[in-house]
Design a protein around this motif. Structure first.
Motif, PDB file in Angstrom:
ATOM      1  N   GLY A   1       0.803  -1.227   0.000  1.00 14.64           N
ATOM      2  CA  GLY A   1       0.000   0.000   0.000  1.00 14.64           C
ATOM      3  C   GLY A   1       0.827   1.264   0.000  1.00 14.64           C
ATOM      4  O   GLY A   1       0.286   2.355   0.174  1.00 14.64           O
ATOM      5  N   LEU A   2       2.145   1.129  -0.175  1.00 18.54           N
ATOM      6  CA  LEU A   2       3.010   2.320  -0.183  1.00 18.54           C
ATOM      7  C   LEU A   2       3.250   2.758  -1.624  1.00 18.54           C
ATOM      8  O   LEU A   2       3.936   2.068  -2.368  1.00 18.54           O
ATOM      9  CB  LEU A   2       4.352   2.013   0.497  1.00 18.54           C
ATOM     10  CG  LEU A   2       4.308   1.558   1.963  1.00 18.54           C
ATOM     11  CD1 LEU A   2       5.710   1.246   2.462  1.00 18.54           C
ATOM     12  CD2 LEU A   2       3.661   2.618   2.839  1.00 18.54           C
ATOM     13  N   PRO A   3       2.718   3.892  -2.036  1.00 15.84           N
ATOM     14  CA  PRO A   3       2.812   4.295  -3.446  1.00 15.84           C
ATOM     15  C   PRO A   3       4.149   4.941  -3.799  1.00 15.84           C
ATOM     16  O   PRO A   3       4.216   5.992  -4.412  1.00 15.84           O
ATOM     17  CB  PRO A   3       1.668   5.308  -3.567  1.00 15.84           C
ATOM     18  CG  PRO A   3       1.605   5.932  -2.214  1.00 15.84           C
ATOM     19  CD  PRO A   3       1.974   4.858  -1.222  1.00 15.84           C
ATOM     20  N   ALA A   4       5.231   4.295  -3.389  1.00 19.80           N
ATOM     21  CA  ALA A   4       6.569   4.862  -3.600  1.00 19.80           C
ATOM     22  C   ALA A   4       7.328   4.073  -4.653  1.00 19.80           C
ATOM     23  O   ALA A   4       7.055   2.898  -4.887  1.00 19.80           O
ATOM     24  CB  ALA A   4       7.351   4.856  -2.288  1.00 19.80           C
ATOM     25  N   SER A   5       8.305   4.721  -5.275  1.00 18.14           N
ATOM     26  CA  SER A   5       9.239   4.003  -6.135  1.00 18.14           C
ATOM     27  C   SER A   5      10.356   3.455  -5.259  1.00 18.14           C
ATOM     28  O   SER A   5      10.598   3.941  -4.155  1.00 18.14           O
ATOM     29  CB  SER A   5       9.813   4.936  -7.205  1.00 18.14           C
ATOM     30  OG  SER A   5      10.546   5.986  -6.598  1.00 18.14           O
ATOM     31  N   VAL A   6      11.041   2.429  -5.744  1.00 13.18           N
ATOM     32  CA  VAL A   6      12.069   1.751  -4.949  1.00 13.18           C
ATOM     33  C   VAL A   6      13.205   2.695  -4.541  1.00 13.18           C
ATOM     34  O   VAL A   6      13.645   2.685  -3.393  1.00 13.18           O
ATOM     35  CB  VAL A   6      12.652   0.546  -5.731  1.00 13.18           C
ATOM     36  CG1 VAL A   6      13.879  -0.019  -5.052  1.00 13.18           C
ATOM     37  CG2 VAL A   6      11.590  -0.528  -5.852  1.00 13.18           C
TER      38      VAL A   6
ATOM     39  N   GLU B   1      -5.556  -7.673   3.292  1.00 10.94           N
ATOM     40  CA  GLU B   1      -5.912  -7.202   4.636  1.00 10.94           C
ATOM     41  C   GLU B   1      -5.275  -5.832   4.914  1.00 10.94           C
ATOM     42  O   GLU B   1      -5.931  -4.918   5.420  1.00 10.94           O
ATOM     43  CB  GLU B   1      -5.397  -8.241   5.648  1.00 10.94           C
ATOM     44  CG  GLU B   1      -5.828  -8.009   7.080  1.00 10.94           C
ATOM     45  CD  GLU B   1      -5.200  -9.067   7.999  1.00 10.94           C
ATOM     46  OE1 GLU B   1      -4.652  -8.671   9.027  1.00 10.94           O
ATOM     47  OE2 GLU B   1      -5.265 -10.268   7.663  1.00 10.94           O
ATOM     48  N   LEU B   2      -3.997  -5.681   4.541  1.00 13.98           N
ATOM     49  CA  LEU B   2      -3.287  -4.418   4.775  1.00 13.98           C
ATOM     50  C   LEU B   2      -3.835  -3.295   3.897  1.00 13.98           C
ATOM     51  O   LEU B   2      -3.986  -2.160   4.349  1.00 13.98           O
ATOM     52  CB  LEU B   2      -1.790  -4.596   4.520  1.00 13.98           C
ATOM     53  CG  LEU B   2      -1.032  -5.463   5.531  1.00 13.98           C
ATOM     54  CD1 LEU B   2       0.389  -5.728   5.063  1.00 13.98           C
ATOM     55  CD2 LEU B   2      -1.011  -4.785   6.894  1.00 13.98           C
ATOM     56  N   ILE B   3      -4.153  -3.626   2.639  1.00 13.74           N
ATOM     57  CA  ILE B   3      -4.707  -2.623   1.725  1.00 13.74           C
ATOM     58  C   ILE B   3      -6.071  -2.147   2.220  1.00 13.74           C
ATOM     59  O   ILE B   3      -6.370  -0.946   2.199  1.00 13.74           O
ATOM     60  CB  ILE B   3      -4.791  -3.175   0.285  1.00 13.74           C
ATOM     61  CG1 ILE B   3      -3.383  -3.302  -0.311  1.00 13.74           C
ATOM     62  CG2 ILE B   3      -5.659  -2.276  -0.601  1.00 13.74           C
ATOM     63  CD1 ILE B   3      -3.339  -3.979  -1.667  1.00 13.74           C
ATOM     64  N   LEU B   4      -6.893  -3.085   2.677  1.00  7.68           N
ATOM     65  CA  LEU B   4      -8.217  -2.740   3.208  1.00  7.68           C
ATOM     66  C   LEU B   4      -8.096  -1.823   4.423  1.00  7.68           C
ATOM     67  O   LEU B   4      -8.818  -0.833   4.546  1.00  7.68           O
ATOM     68  CB  LEU B   4      -8.988  -4.014   3.583  1.00  7.68           C
ATOM     69  CG  LEU B   4     -10.395  -3.805   4.157  1.00  7.68           C
ATOM     70  CD1 LEU B   4     -11.295  -3.099   3.134  1.00  7.68           C
ATOM     71  CD2 LEU B   4     -11.021  -5.131   4.568  1.00  7.68           C
ATOM     72  N   LYS B   5      -7.151  -2.152   5.300  1.00  6.76           N
ATOM     73  CA  LYS B   5      -6.940  -1.330   6.505  1.00  6.76           C
ATOM     74  C   LYS B   5      -6.520   0.082   6.123  1.00  6.76           C
ATOM     75  O   LYS B   5      -6.984   1.068   6.704  1.00  6.76           O
ATOM     76  CB  LYS B   5      -5.887  -1.977   7.407  1.00  6.76           C
ATOM     77  CG  LYS B   5      -5.752  -1.283   8.753  1.00  6.76           C
ATOM     78  CD  LYS B   5      -4.701  -1.917   9.628  1.00  6.76           C
ATOM     79  CE  LYS B   5      -4.561  -1.163  10.939  1.00  6.76           C
ATOM     80  NZ  LYS B   5      -3.466  -1.684  11.782  1.00  6.76           N
ATOM     81  N   ARG B   6      -5.642   0.198   5.120  1.00  8.64           N
ATOM     82  CA  ARG B   6      -5.206   1.521   4.664  1.00  8.64           C
ATOM     83  C   ARG B   6      -6.384   2.321   4.097  1.00  8.64           C
ATOM     84  O   ARG B   6      -6.519   3.508   4.365  1.00  8.64           O
ATOM     85  CB  ARG B   6      -4.107   1.389   3.606  1.00  8.64           C
ATOM     86  CG  ARG B   6      -2.742   1.036   4.176  1.00  8.64           C
ATOM     87  CD  ARG B   6      -1.733   0.809   3.076  1.00  8.64           C
ATOM     88  NE  ARG B   6      -1.416   2.032   2.365  1.00  8.64           N
ATOM     89  CZ  ARG B   6      -0.473   2.905   2.744  1.00  8.64           C
ATOM     90  NH1 ARG B   6       0.226   2.682   3.830  1.00  8.64           N
ATOM     91  NH2 ARG B   6      -0.249   3.992   2.046  1.00  8.64           N
ATOM     92  N   LYS B   7      -7.230   1.653   3.314  1.00 11.41           N
ATOM     93  CA  LYS B   7      -8.393   2.335   2.733  1.00 11.41           C
ATOM     94  C   LYS B   7      -9.324   2.858   3.827  1.00 11.41           C
ATOM     95  O   LYS B   7      -9.926   3.923   3.694  1.00 11.41           O
ATOM     96  CB  LYS B   7      -9.165   1.383   1.814  1.00 11.41           C
ATOM     97  CG  LYS B   7      -8.513   1.188   0.448  1.00 11.41           C
ATOM     98  CD  LYS B   7      -9.330   0.243  -0.403  1.00 11.41           C
ATOM     99  CE  LYS B   7      -8.683   0.049  -1.779  1.00 11.41           C
ATOM    100  NZ  LYS B   7      -9.400  -0.961  -2.584  1.00 11.41           N
ATOM    101  N   GLN B   8      -9.434   2.079   4.903  1.00 13.51           N
ATOM    102  CA  GLN B   8     -10.341   2.439   5.991  1.00 13.51           C
ATOM    103  C   GLN B   8      -9.781   3.546   6.887  1.00 13.51           C
ATOM    104  O   GLN B   8     -10.535   4.299   7.496  1.00 13.51           O
ATOM    105  CB  GLN B   8     -10.656   1.208   6.845  1.00 13.51           C
ATOM    106  CG  GLN B   8     -11.507   0.174   6.130  1.00 13.51           C
ATOM    107  CD  GLN B   8     -11.616  -1.137   6.903  1.00 13.51           C
ATOM    108  OE1 GLN B   8     -10.794  -1.426   7.782  1.00 13.51           O
ATOM    109  NE2 GLN B   8     -12.618  -1.938   6.592  1.00 13.51           N
ATOM    110  N   THR B   9      -8.458   3.637   6.973  1.00 16.61           N
ATOM    111  CA  THR B   9      -7.849   4.550   7.951  1.00 16.61           C
ATOM    112  C   THR B   9      -7.078   5.726   7.357  1.00 16.61           C
ATOM    113  O   THR B   9      -6.690   6.639   8.088  1.00 16.61           O
ATOM    114  CB  THR B   9      -6.887   3.782   8.878  1.00 16.61           C
ATOM    115  OG1 THR B   9      -5.844   3.174   8.088  1.00 16.61           O
ATOM    116  CG2 THR B   9      -7.614   2.688   9.642  1.00 16.61           C
TER     117      THR B   9
END
Length: 301
Positions: free
Chosen positions: A126-131, A208-216
């Motif tokens: 869920g981290l929208p970063a480049s390497v 699960e982690l992506i869903l949590k990020r969307k919620q918070t």
């Protein structure tokens, strides 16, 4: 910058060269004035030639990845900005290791790793970063892990255009920090060591982690990720929330009502709005808790 310099750069660079390019088009905050020159190199030779030229003419430059952890001045940058994401975005797997170009995006690598039954990068889904940017900042997600934990080697290009490779033992990572921050080198590629795991388990963890990020987190609004580092044993978001900072606003910038450690661009925010809001939040938390928050996002001017 002299017109002759600009013309010479345009003449020898094989990739794209843009002048007075608004940097708000290249950052997740959608904030930032123009780059005097923005270059998107076509290949490593193109990049090396450019770096050599800039070094020989003592011209400063700024590397730009996915633009997700940045706040850029309203005046823009009077230097050459080199954007890496279009070129160095390849991913190559071999057994439990993965080599990636510095422009590759973390969520894409995490997803491809999951498809191969490789674990370790779930936190990055869920981290929208480049390497490249993620390695410099040792990006991570809470106590779920940081990219520095997985790195075995890093290839860079020096300010004079020479290629160099660092092994794990030469790299130092700590909370949102690496010794690569202190070097004037450009990350070209990174090798990560992952672990074999059940595909379904890895996939489920990512979902699960992506869903949590969307919620918070305010993912639907322009932002630059976490604004402040978490103080030892605490959460910056909790401190800001408890101090009454949620919803605080300066111009078009607002402390997110969904997650207090995010500042969102309501549509018309300037970099100065964000800087003023950061100062207000820091004072609020210092006055309330006696804790001095440290910024995580990088300001470029």
């Amino acid at each position: 910058m002299k017109q002759q310099i600009k013309q010479e750069i345009q003449d020898f660079v094989k990739g794209e060269v843009l002048f007075s390019e608004p940097l708000k088009r290249h950052t997740s905050f959608q904030i930032g004035g123009p780059a005097e020159v923005l270059v998107i190199p076509r290949d490593i030779d193109d990049l090396q030639n450019l770096i050599n030229y800039l070094y020989n003419h003592t011209i400063s430059y700024q590397i730009l990845g996915n633009g997700t952890n940045l706040l850029i001045s309203d005046q823009g940058l009077s230097k050459v900005v080199i954007k890496m994401t279009n070129l160095f975005n390849w991913i190559k797997f071999k057994d439990t290791k993965v080599k990636v170009g510095s422009g590759a995006k973390l969520p894409v690598i995490a997803k491809k790793a999951a498809e191969r039954g490789l674990s370790g990068l779930e936190f990055a889904a869920g981290l929208p970063a480049s390497v490249g940017g993620a390695v410099i900042m040792n990006a991570g997600a809470g106590n779920l892990g940081s990219i520095g934990d997985l790195i075995t080697q890093v290839k860079v290009i020096s300010p004079t255009g020479k290629l160099k490779q660092y092994q794990r033992r030469e790299l130092y990572f700590s909370y949102r920090k690496s010794n690569l921050q202190e070097k004037e080198e450009i990350i070209l590629e990174v090798e990560l060591e992952l672990k074999p795991a059940d595909k379904e388990n890895v996939h489920n963890k990512i979902q699960e982690l992506i869903l949590k990020r969307k919620q918070t987190q305010p993912l639907t609004m322009p932002n630059a990720g976490s604004v402040f580092k978490n103080p030892p044993g605490d959460s910056a978001g909790r401190l800001i929330d408890q101090a009454g900072g949620k919803g605080l606003r300066v111009g078009g910038a607002q402390v997110s009502t969904k997650h207090a450690n995010f500042i969102v661009n309501l549509g018309s925010a300037s970099a100065q709005n964000v800087l003023d809001l950061i100062c207000k939040v820091k004072k609020l938390v210092d006055d309330y808790f006696g804790v001095e928050l440290e910024t995580e996002i990088i300001y470029l001017d």
